[in-house]
Design an enzyme around this catalytic site. Structure first.
Site, PDB file in Angstrom:
ATOM      1  N   SER A   1      69.101 -34.487  21.402  1.00  0.00           N
ATOM      2  CA  SER A   1      70.290 -33.804  21.926  1.00  0.00           C
ATOM      3  C   SER A   1      70.101 -32.305  22.157  1.00  0.00           C
ATOM      4  O   SER A   1      70.968 -31.670  22.750  1.00  0.00           O
ATOM      5  CB  SER A   1      71.467 -34.000  20.973  1.00  0.00           C
TER       6      SER A   1
ATOM      7  N   VAL B   1      68.690 -35.896  16.927  1.00  0.00           N
ATOM      8  CA  VAL B   1      68.392 -36.933  15.939  1.00  0.00           C
ATOM      9  C   VAL B   1      66.886 -37.093  15.683  1.00  0.00           C
ATOM     10  O   VAL B   1      66.493 -37.846  14.799  1.00  0.00           O
ATOM     11  CB  VAL B   1      69.018 -38.304  16.289  1.00  0.00           C
TER      12      VAL B   1
ATOM     13  N   TYR C   1      78.247 -31.088  16.570  1.00  0.00           N
ATOM     14  CA  TYR C   1      79.225 -32.191  16.658  1.00  0.00           C
ATOM     15  C   TYR C   1      80.387 -32.002  15.693  1.00  0.00           C
ATOM     16  O   TYR C   1      80.897 -30.905  15.536  1.00  0.00           O
ATOM     17  CB  TYR C   1      78.543 -33.549  16.418  1.00  0.00           C
TER      18      TYR C   1
ATOM     19  N   LYS D   1      70.639 -30.996  25.507  1.00  0.00           N
ATOM     20  CA  LYS D   1      71.973 -30.828  26.106  1.00  0.00           C
ATOM     21  C   LYS D   1      72.267 -29.382  26.531  1.00  0.00           C
ATOM     22  O   LYS D   1      72.783 -29.163  27.629  1.00  0.00           O
ATOM     23  CB  LYS D   1      73.056 -31.373  25.170  1.00  0.00           C
TER      24      LYS D   1
ATOM     25  N   TYR E   1      68.609 -39.502  31.599  1.00  0.00           N
ATOM     26  CA  TYR E   1      69.088 -39.086  30.269  1.00  0.00           C
ATOM     27  C   TYR E   1      68.092 -39.493  29.169  1.00  0.00           C
ATOM     28  O   TYR E   1      67.757 -38.688  28.294  1.00  0.00           O
ATOM     29  CB  TYR E   1      70.480 -39.686  30.012  1.00  0.00           C
TER      30      TYR E   1
HETATM   31  O1  DON Z   1      71.848 -40.342  22.969  1.00  0.00           O
HETATM   32  C1  DON Z   1      71.185 -40.604  21.982  1.00  0.00           C
HETATM   33  O2  DON Z   1      71.440 -41.528  21.286  1.00  0.00           O
HETATM   34  C2  DON Z   1      69.982 -39.748  21.601  1.00  0.00           C
HETATM   35  N1  DON Z   1      68.964 -39.914  22.512  1.00  0.00           N
HETATM   36  C3  DON Z   1      70.355 -38.319  21.402  1.00  0.00           C
HETATM   37  C4  DON Z   1      71.435 -38.168  20.366  1.00  0.00           C
HETATM   38  C5  DON Z   1      71.242 -37.026  19.447  1.00  0.00           C
HETATM   39  O3  DON Z   1      70.211 -36.410  19.347  1.00  0.00           O
HETATM   40  C6  DON Z   1      72.388 -36.725  18.575  1.00  0.00           C
HETATM   41  N2  DON Z   1      72.063 -35.572  17.759  1.00  0.00           N
HETATM   42  N3  DON Z   1      72.184 -35.222  16.679  1.00  0.00           N
END
Ligand code: DON
Length: 305
Positions: free
Chosen positions: A61, A259, A241, A64, A189
């Site tokens: 993320s 993540v 978040y 983003k 994405y």
């Molecule tokens: O969209 C997703 O599930 C992941 N590729 C990215 C989400 C993410 O990194 C949330 N962050 N803390």
């Protein structure tokens, strides 16, 4: 500075095993909770590092804010405010922002998945592939690293298992917000989330936002100052978040987590920070990483509040 970073890494080692690597993307479950690294790029031109700063991980993320920057550069601030919105959702990153049968447009937000998937259709390019290549180029430019590439294993793993993101994208299609082929949009994405970086890359990118659009060392202008203000403001309210309020109190700087275990933190006019530790807390943020940032902020008086 380096001695301070070494001390922080030592003091925070106890928290590493309290987090768990993300398991909903199978390839990320392989993350080693013993890893903890930090890299700092300061406005005096110095760089300092400690721990596992050189270990590669996927940006997830943390792409983003880069996607948001590209959306601003391609469309301008008024368009982004109108189409995506900037209000904090207070919801988890993969929340389905649909309310009483209608899409909660004011809750799309650039930092949650639904907004990010939407943004990946709003950047310029004739296809998902072309849009992704432009985003990768911008990431390389901000990080000052031409070698940044996609981790193909994580990309395939995300694509195979990303059904919640698929649901979010089809929801956007249902509400007439996506014209393009949904799988093509998702491919952009998923690839974006799978860009491989290390702590130095994140620190350099963060520094561009801290230095209001100018690169480290050369001071070359890479993007307009107003876009740095825009992105930093969104990061401070939503970058962590539904943990953003707590993070603002404990650390007090614009930041974005992923993540994969990375955190990019922006101390305006002072420094860019990249942190990595794959053990996550229940909100999907690096647990030892936040502790390390909290300590750095306390010791260096970084809080903007
Ligand atoms: O969209 C997703 O599930 C992941 N590729 C990215 C989400 C993410 O990194 C949330 N962050 N803390």
């Amino acid at each position: 500075m380096e001695a301070l970073l070494e001390e922080i890494i030592r003091d925070c080692a106890v928290y590493k095993a309290q987090g768990r690597p993300a398991s909903y993307i199978p390839e990320l479950a392989k993350g080693d909770v013993n890893d903890l690294g930090i890299y700092v790029v300061s406005s005096d031109g110095q760089s300092s590092r400690a721990g596992d700063w050189h270990k590669p991980f996927t940006i997830q993320s943390i792409v983003k804010p880069i996607l948001l920057l590209m959306c601003l550069m391609d469309n301008g601030a008024a368009f982004v405010r109108e189409k995506i919105g900037v209000e904090a959702t207070g919801k988890p990153f993969d929340a389905i922002n649909v309310d009483g049968g209608s899409l909660a447009a004011q809750h799309l937000n650039p930092m949650v998945n639904m907004g990010a998937i939407y943004m990946s259709t709003l950047i310029r390019g004739r296809s998902g592939g072309e849009r992704f290549e432009r985003l990768l180029e911008l990431t390389r430019l901000l990080a000052g690293n031409r070698d940044i590439a996609v981790d193909e294993n994580v990309y395939r793993s995300e694509k195979r298992t990303g059904n919640r993101n698929r649901a979010l994208a089809y929801m956007l299609k249902t509400y007439g917000m996506i014209d393009d082929d949904v799988e093509d949009v998702l491919d952009c994405y998923f690839r974006a989330c799978s860009i491989r970086v290390d702590c130095r890359d994140l620190a350099n990118i963060a520094y561009c936002f801290a230095n209001r659009g100018r690169a480290p060392i050369t001071d070359e202008r890479l993007f307009p100052m107003e876009y740095a203000h825009f992105v930093n403001a969104v990061l401070v309210t939503c970058g962590m978040y539904d943990g953003s309020g707590d993070f603002a109190v404990r650390v007090g700087v614009p930041a974005k987590s992923g993540v994969g275990g990375g955190i990019m933190a922006v101390a305006p006019t002072r420094m860019g920070v990249g942190i990595f530790s794959p053990g996550l807390d229940e909100k999907g943020n690096s647990l030892a990483g936040i502790k390390a940032l909290e300590e750095l902020s306390r010791r260096m008086y970084l809080s903007i509040f």
